[in-house]
Design a protein around this motif. Structure first.
Motif, PDB file in Angstrom:
ATOM      1  N   GLU A   1     -83.065 -13.924 -30.982  1.00 34.92           N
ATOM      2  CA  GLU A   1     -83.593 -12.780 -31.735  1.00 34.92           C
ATOM      3  C   GLU A   1     -82.536 -12.136 -32.618  1.00 34.92           C
ATOM      4  OE1 GLU A   1     -85.355 -10.338 -28.694  1.00 34.92           O
ATOM      5  OE2 GLU A   1     -87.334 -11.243 -29.022  1.00 34.92           O
ATOM      6  N   THR A   2     -81.286 -12.124 -32.184  1.00 38.89           N
ATOM      7  CA  THR A   2     -80.237 -11.571 -33.044  1.00 38.89           C
ATOM      8  C   THR A   2     -80.006 -12.457 -34.267  1.00 38.89           C
ATOM      9  OG1 THR A   2     -78.580 -12.659 -31.633  1.00 38.89           O
ATOM     10  CG2 THR A   2     -79.022 -10.322 -31.225  1.00 38.89           C
ATOM     11  N   ARG A   3     -80.199 -13.748 -34.117  1.00 38.41           N
ATOM     12  CA  ARG A   3     -80.093 -14.631 -35.283  1.00 38.41           C
ATOM     13  C   ARG A   3     -81.281 -14.437 -36.223  1.00 38.41           C
ATOM     14  NH1 ARG A   3     -77.417 -17.810 -31.303  1.00 38.41           N
ATOM     15  NH2 ARG A   3     -75.496 -18.751 -32.107  1.00 38.41           N
ATOM     16  N   ALA A   4     -82.458 -14.227 -35.652  1.00 36.79           N
ATOM     17  CA  ALA A   4     -83.666 -14.126 -36.478  1.00 36.79           C
ATOM     18  C   ALA A   4     -83.811 -12.759 -37.139  1.00 36.79           C
ATOM     19  CB  ALA A   4     -84.895 -14.421 -35.626  1.00 36.79           C
ATOM     20  N   HIS A   5     -83.414 -11.678 -36.454  1.00 43.10           N
ATOM     21  CA  HIS A   5     -83.709 -10.327 -36.931  1.00 43.10           C
ATOM     22  C   HIS A   5     -82.483  -9.519 -37.332  1.00 43.10           C
ATOM     23  CE1 HIS A   5     -87.843 -10.881 -35.678  1.00 43.10           C
ATOM     24  NE2 HIS A   5     -87.436 -11.226 -34.470  1.00 43.10           N
ATOM     25  N   LEU A   6     -81.293  -9.905 -36.887  1.00 44.87           N
ATOM     26  CA  LEU A   6     -80.095  -9.130 -37.211  1.00 44.87           C
ATOM     27  C   LEU A   6     -79.048  -9.933 -37.970  1.00 44.87           C
ATOM     28  CD1 LEU A   6     -79.649  -7.020 -33.946  1.00 44.87           C
ATOM     29  CD2 LEU A   6     -80.458  -6.241 -36.173  1.00 44.87           C
ATOM     30  N   GLY A   7     -79.388 -11.129 -38.379  1.00 44.34           N
ATOM     31  CA  GLY A   7     -78.523 -11.869 -39.292  1.00 44.34           C
ATOM     32  C   GLY A   7     -77.237 -12.396 -38.709  1.00 44.34           C
ATOM     33  N   ILE A   8     -77.189 -12.665 -37.397  1.00 43.47           N
ATOM     34  CA  ILE A   8     -76.005 -13.317 -36.847  1.00 43.47           C
ATOM     35  C   ILE A   8     -75.822 -14.665 -37.553  1.00 43.47           C
ATOM     36  CG2 ILE A   8     -75.030 -14.382 -34.784  1.00 43.47           C
ATOM     37  CD1 ILE A   8     -74.856 -11.464 -34.556  1.00 43.47           C
ATOM     38  N   GLU A   9     -74.591 -14.985 -37.928  1.00 45.35           N
ATOM     39  CA  GLU A   9     -74.181 -16.189 -38.648  1.00 45.35           C
ATOM     40  C   GLU A   9     -74.378 -16.069 -40.163  1.00 45.35           C
ATOM     41  OE1 GLU A   9     -76.177 -19.535 -36.948  1.00 45.35           O
ATOM     42  OE2 GLU A   9     -74.902 -19.583 -35.176  1.00 45.35           O
ATOM     43  N   THR A  10     -74.889 -14.924 -40.643  1.00 43.87           N
ATOM     44  CA  THR A  10     -75.027 -14.744 -42.095  1.00 43.87           C
ATOM     45  C   THR A  10     -73.925 -13.871 -42.669  1.00 43.87           C
ATOM     46  OG1 THR A  10     -76.446 -12.785 -41.889  1.00 43.87           O
ATOM     47  CG2 THR A  10     -77.528 -14.933 -41.888  1.00 43.87           C
ATOM     48  N   GLN A  11     -73.128 -13.194 -41.828  1.00 45.55           N
ATOM     49  CA  GLN A  11     -72.039 -12.380 -42.349  1.00 45.55           C
ATOM     50  C   GLN A  11     -70.947 -13.298 -42.882  1.00 45.55           C
ATOM     51  OE1 GLN A  11     -73.042 -12.632 -39.263  1.00 45.55           O
ATOM     52  NE2 GLN A  11     -71.435 -12.502 -37.741  1.00 45.55           N
ATOM     53  N   ARG A  12     -70.174 -12.800 -43.828  1.00 51.22           N
ATOM     54  CA  ARG A  12     -69.241 -13.670 -44.547  1.00 51.22           C
ATOM     55  C   ARG A  12     -67.795 -13.199 -44.455  1.00 51.22           C
ATOM     56  NH1 ARG A  12     -72.438 -16.597 -43.720  1.00 51.22           N
ATOM     57  NH2 ARG A  12     -73.802 -17.815 -45.091  1.00 51.22           N
ATOM     58  N   GLN A  13     -67.439 -12.397 -43.476  1.00 53.45           N
ATOM     59  CA  GLN A  13     -66.047 -11.968 -43.350  1.00 53.45           C
ATOM     60  C   GLN A  13     -65.175 -13.144 -42.892  1.00 53.45           C
ATOM     61  OE1 GLN A  13     -68.604 -10.310 -41.972  1.00 53.45           O
ATOM     62  NE2 GLN A  13     -68.626  -8.335 -42.983  1.00 53.45           N
ATOM     63  N   TRP A  14     -63.981 -13.227 -43.412  1.00 57.78           N
ATOM     64  CA  TRP A  14     -63.032 -14.228 -42.951  1.00 57.78           C
ATOM     65  C   TRP A  14     -61.758 -13.593 -42.415  1.00 57.78           C
ATOM     66  CZ3 TRP A  14     -58.555 -13.559 -45.564  1.00 57.78           C
ATOM     67  CH2 TRP A  14     -58.622 -13.052 -46.869  1.00 57.78           C
ATOM     68  N   SER A  15     -61.582 -12.288 -42.615  1.00 58.35           N
ATOM     69  CA  SER A  15     -60.433 -11.587 -42.033  1.00 58.35           C
ATOM     70  C   SER A  15     -60.555 -11.594 -40.506  1.00 58.35           C
ATOM     71  CB  SER A  15     -60.390 -10.148 -42.545  1.00 58.35           C
ATOM     72  OG  SER A  15     -59.480  -9.365 -41.793  1.00 58.35           O
ATOM     73  N   GLY A  16     -59.440 -11.838 -39.842  1.00 58.07           N
ATOM     74  CA  GLY A  16     -59.472 -11.903 -38.382  1.00 58.07           C
ATOM     75  C   GLY A  16     -59.961 -10.624 -37.738  1.00 58.07           C
ATOM     76  N   ASN A  17     -59.523  -9.480 -38.254  1.00 59.28           N
ATOM     77  CA  ASN A  17     -59.940  -8.198 -37.694  1.00 59.28           C
ATOM     78  C   ASN A  17     -61.430  -7.959 -37.919  1.00 59.28           C
ATOM     79  OD1 ASN A  17     -59.308  -5.946 -36.225  1.00 59.28           O
ATOM     80  ND2 ASN A  17     -58.628  -4.739 -37.971  1.00 59.28           N
ATOM     81  N   ALA A  18     -61.937  -8.320 -39.103  1.00 58.79           N
ATOM     82  CA  ALA A  18     -63.353  -8.133 -39.403  1.00 58.79           C
ATOM     83  C   ALA A  18     -64.222  -9.047 -38.544  1.00 58.79           C
ATOM     84  CB  ALA A  18     -63.617  -8.385 -40.880  1.00 58.79           C
ATOM     85  N   ILE A  19     -63.769 -10.271 -38.302  1.00 64.27           N
ATOM     86  CA  ILE A  19     -64.524 -11.196 -37.456  1.00 64.27           C
ATOM     87  C   ILE A  19     -64.621 -10.653 -36.042  1.00 64.27           C
ATOM     88  CG2 ILE A  19     -64.379 -13.456 -36.347  1.00 64.27           C
ATOM     89  CD1 ILE A  19     -63.386 -14.571 -38.994  1.00 64.27           C
ATOM     90  N   LEU A  20     -63.517 -10.105 -35.532  1.00 61.08           N
ATOM     91  CA  LEU A  20     -63.521  -9.553 -34.178  1.00 61.08           C
ATOM     92  C   LEU A  20     -64.488  -8.384 -34.025  1.00 61.08           C
ATOM     93  CD1 LEU A  20     -59.719  -9.573 -33.236  1.00 61.08           C
ATOM     94  CD2 LEU A  20     -61.530 -10.877 -32.136  1.00 61.08           C
ATOM     95  N   ARG A  21     -64.829  -7.724 -35.136  1.00 60.75           N
ATOM     96  CA  ARG A  21     -65.664  -6.526 -35.068  1.00 60.75           C
ATOM     97  C   ARG A  21     -67.119  -6.773 -35.457  1.00 60.75           C
ATOM     98  NH1 ARG A  21     -61.579  -2.109 -37.929  1.00 60.75           N
ATOM     99  NH2 ARG A  21     -60.246  -1.739 -36.100  1.00 60.75           N
ATOM    100  N   THR A  22     -67.361  -7.688 -36.401  1.00 57.81           N
ATOM    101  CA  THR A  22     -68.696  -7.791 -36.987  1.00 57.81           C
ATOM    102  C   THR A  22     -69.715  -8.362 -36.013  1.00 57.81           C
ATOM    103  OG1 THR A  22     -67.660  -8.126 -39.147  1.00 57.81           O
ATOM    104  CG2 THR A  22     -69.991  -8.636 -38.951  1.00 57.81           C
ATOM    105  N   THR A  23     -69.440  -9.525 -35.450  1.00 57.89           N
ATOM    106  CA  THR A  23     -70.419 -10.155 -34.553  1.00 57.89           C
ATOM    107  C   THR A  23     -70.683  -9.312 -33.310  1.00 57.89           C
ATOM    108  OG1 THR A  23     -69.820 -12.357 -35.380  1.00 57.89           O
ATOM    109  CG2 THR A  23     -70.954 -12.230 -33.244  1.00 57.89           C
TER     110      THR A  23
END
Length: 460
Positions: free
Chosen positions: A356-378
């Motif tokens: 459901e998080t993939r279907a409704h909240l866009g998991i795997e669609t974010q495009r950050q590549w900074s290590g700090n942003a990756i640790l926070r976004t998902t």
């Protein structure tokens, strides 16, 4: 006028007041500018269809022309806020709302966020659990996350739901090797997460539920007081009887274990094994009850290098023969076998949450590549799933009809209905704010109407 200016940072469209109320528990851990940027990103992540990039969040909230757009990116890759502290607060909110008393059931499982790109340093090559099967192995490039979710009944959904509260990034072995660090296995991260959650919930009984990946001695040995581990158990697991009592003529060091017990696969096929027929309710999320044959006993679970752990094992077979026999274990020997099975099947909802998080909240669609942003976004998107589920309890009622049709017989509310209800509250906030003189006639601001139309036209 002052309040309006405070709500409008870089835009003429304010953040709905109800969103500020819902997120007020997290306000102390942000500075004033970061807090305003956070409100915009949360609102955008809820309202946006499709991708959950920062730019899509700004567009849907009316900030496509904001010249300070880089500040919203910096909230994820540079601002000083601690995701672990917010996870502690989220756990408190979820437990207070859904599990005010009794044991807290926490499921743990890992998932692969499929990501590519040389700048995503922590990614690795893993088995894709979604596209792989027993006879077909599929590899996937991405990030491995270990998520701990509260498995609790949600009143509006009338079922158990898995609500993420703590999500940890498990870097690949290549990533650790390049940095000269010892690689931590998934079970090492699980042990640290278990201990962290126990510190956040002092005095509460906690039951951790996991698949066979977490049936390891080091994790069971690290459990603090009042914590229980329930997992699958291998049919060839080594179990032993308790050691013999020592007496005054006993020589040598105290024995840690007694004689080996028969393997569970031997007990499964032994003609003298006594089976008990039980009925399990809500079998793997289904409403129908399931008849099972079970047998159970206790034994010492032992491996050299770790202290022996007394466990209760439960051997389960399907009378219809459709499912393969399975074995489960609990580090609390006082639990009834039927209760152990009931706790374990709750973890089926973890897979539902990932889907459901993939279907409704866009998991795997974010495009950050900074290590700090990756640790926070998902972890933030997974946490948003829990928040939307809790907020939906404020706006959904027993009279709310699920999103159904003549060809789609739907009787119970799902996360789709929860997401739609929260979105409707956020979209409708401006209608009442801009039409105070005549409540019967609601005027939609032109900017809001345009963004609603764009959300429909550019949904894909």
């Amino acid at each position: 006028m002052t309040d309006h200016n405070e709500n409008c940072v870089g835009s003429s469209d304010p953040v709905p007041h109800i969103l500020r109320q819902w997120l007020s528990s997290f306000r102390p851990w942000f500075t004033a500018p970061s807090w305003e940027h956070l409100l915009v990103l949360v609102m955008g992540a809820i309202l946006s269809p499709g991708k959950r990039t920062v730019s899509s969040c700004l567009r849907i909230t009316g900030r496509a022309e904001a010249g300070n757009f880089s500040l919203y990116h910096q909230l994820l890759n540079r601002a000083r806020w601690n995701p672990r502290t917010l996870a502690s607060r989220l756990l408190s909110v979820v437990v207070a709302r859904l599990v005010p008393a009794g044991p807290v059931i926490i499921g743990m499982d890992d998932t692969i966020e499929r990501r590519w790109g040389p700048k995503i340093a922590a990614r690795g090559i893993y088995r894709d659990p979604v596209r792989s099967s027993h006879g077909h192995f599929v590899k996937a490039s991405g990030l491995r996350w270990l998520s701990f979710m509260v498995l609790a009944p949600v009143p509006w959904a009338k079922c158990i739901k898995a609500l993420p509260v703590l999500t940890l990034l498990c870097p690949s072995e290549r990533y650790d090797k390049k940095r000269g660090r010892k690689h931590k296995l998934l079970t090492d991260w699980a042990r640290q997460g278990v201990l962290q959650l126990c510190r956040w919930l002092p005095g509460r009984d906690i039951i951790f539920v996991g698949d066979s990946s977490f049936a390891v001695h080091t994790l069971a040995a690290a459990l603090p007081h009042k914590a229980i581990l329930i997992t699958r158990l291998r049919l060839d697991a080594s179990l032993f009887a308790p050691p013999d009592q020592r007496h005054e003529h006993t020589l040598g060091r105290p024995a840690q274990k007694g004689m080996p017990q028969p393997k569970l696969k031997t007990i499964l096929h032994h003609p003298k094994t006594v089976w008990q027929r039980i009925t399990a309710s809500s079998w793997y999320g289904r409403e129908t009850n399931k008849s099972l044959d079970i047998t159970s006993s206790t034994g010492l679970w032992y491996r050299r290098g770790t202290p022996p752990k007394l466990i209760r094992w439960v051997l389960v077979r399907d009378p219809s023969g459709r499912r393969e026999p399975q074995a489960f274990m609990s580090t609390n020997t006082d639990l009834e076998p039927a209760q152990i099975i009931a706790y374990f099947v709750r973890r089926w909802q973890i897979e539902v949450t990932f889907a459901e998080t993939r279907a409704h909240l866009g998991i795997e669609t974010q495009r950050q590549w900074s290590g700090n942003a990756i640790l926070r976004t998902t972890p933030s998107l997974l946490a948003l799933y829990s928040l939307v589920t809790v907020w939906a309890g404020d706006v959904l009622s027993q009279k709310t009809r699920p999103y159904a049709a003549a060809w789609y017989k739907k009787t119970d509310l799902t996360f789709t209905d929860a997401m739609a209800a929260v979105r409707l509250v956020l979209w409708s906030d401006d209608l009442y704010r801009h039409s105070p003189s005549n409540p019967e006639m609601h005027k939609i601001p032109p900017g809001r109407l345009q963004r609603m139309a764009q959300a429909l036209c550019f949904a894909a």
